[in-house]
Design an enzyme around this catalytic site. Structure first.
Site, PDB file in Angstrom:
ATOM      1  N   TYR A 107       0.838  -1.200   0.000  1.00 13.25           N
ATOM      2  CA  TYR A 107       0.000   0.000   0.000  1.00 13.25           C
ATOM      3  C   TYR A 107       0.877   1.256   0.000  1.00 13.25           C
ATOM      4  O   TYR A 107       0.667   2.177  -0.788  1.00 13.25           O
ATOM      5  CB  TYR A 107      -0.942  -0.009   1.207  1.00 13.25           C
TER       6      TYR A 107
ATOM      7  N   TYR B 125      -3.283  16.293   1.264  1.00 13.30           N
ATOM      8  CA  TYR B 125      -3.927  14.984   1.419  1.00 13.30           C
ATOM      9  C   TYR B 125      -2.971  14.091   2.198  1.00 13.30           C
ATOM     10  O   TYR B 125      -1.839  13.878   1.784  1.00 13.30           O
ATOM     11  CB  TYR B 125      -4.197  14.398   0.034  1.00 13.30           C
TER      12      TYR B 125
ATOM     13  N   TRP C 195      -7.287   3.944 -10.773  1.00 14.40           N
ATOM     14  CA  TRP C 195      -6.564   3.860  -9.504  1.00 14.40           C
ATOM     15  C   TRP C 195      -7.287   2.925  -8.541  1.00 14.40           C
ATOM     16  O   TRP C 195      -6.680   2.098  -7.878  1.00 14.40           O
ATOM     17  CB  TRP C 195      -6.376   5.253  -8.893  1.00 14.40           C
ATOM     18  N   TRP C 196      -8.606   3.053  -8.460  1.00 17.32           N
ATOM     19  CA  TRP C 196      -9.375   2.175  -7.577  1.00 17.32           C
ATOM     20  C   TRP C 196      -9.182   0.708  -7.964  1.00 17.32           C
ATOM     21  O   TRP C 196      -9.001  -0.142  -7.102  1.00 17.32           O
ATOM     22  CB  TRP C 196     -10.853   2.515  -7.627  1.00 17.32           C
TER      23      TRP C 196
ATOM     24  N   HIS D   1       1.550   4.115  -3.108  1.00 19.05           N
ATOM     25  CA  HIS D   1       1.360   5.551  -2.898  1.00 19.05           C
ATOM     26  C   HIS D   1       2.666   6.322  -3.069  1.00 19.05           C
ATOM     27  O   HIS D   1       2.654   7.472  -3.515  1.00 19.05           O
ATOM     28  CB  HIS D   1       0.716   5.817  -1.534  1.00 19.05           C
TER      29      HIS D   1
END
Length: 106
Positions: free
Chosen positions: A21, A44, A79-80, A25
């Site tokens: 993960y 963010y 992306w999802w 990112h």
């Protein structure tokens, strides 16, 4: 002076995916970064609770907030799809999120 809007929400990482993960990112697609900025996201952050694997996201949104429209954009859906194997998702692969209402600000 108008105060920035704040958005916070929680997501859930699947066990064993902490490193991947973060890696994904760290290598976020430049076109996605630009899309998020263009939608009004000024800052963010995503934090990980290493015990529960809960992901806590915090966004500072500018006055040009267009984030509501992100879900319909192809790069967001891509992306999802890319992230779906790592976290709890909805049928369309969007992350399952729980809104976190603000209760204190200093």
């Amino acid at each position: 002076m108008e105060q920035d809007k704040i958005s916070a929400f929680r997501m859930q990482l699947k066990p064993g995916n902490e490193v991947e993960y973060k890696k994904r990112h760290d290598e976020i697609w430049p076109e996605l970064v630009q899309l998020l900025k263009d939608a009004g996201i000024k800052e963010y952050y995503i934090f990980l609770d290493e015990v529960t694997l809960a992901l806590f996201a915090f966004q500072k949104l500018g006055s040009n907030d267009q984030t509501a429209g992100l879900a319909s954009l192809p790069i967001m859906k891509k992306w999802w799809d890319y992230m779906a194997d790592l976290m709890e998702v909805n049928a369309d692969n969007s992350p399952q999120t729980v809104s976190c209402p603000e209760v204190f600000r200093l």
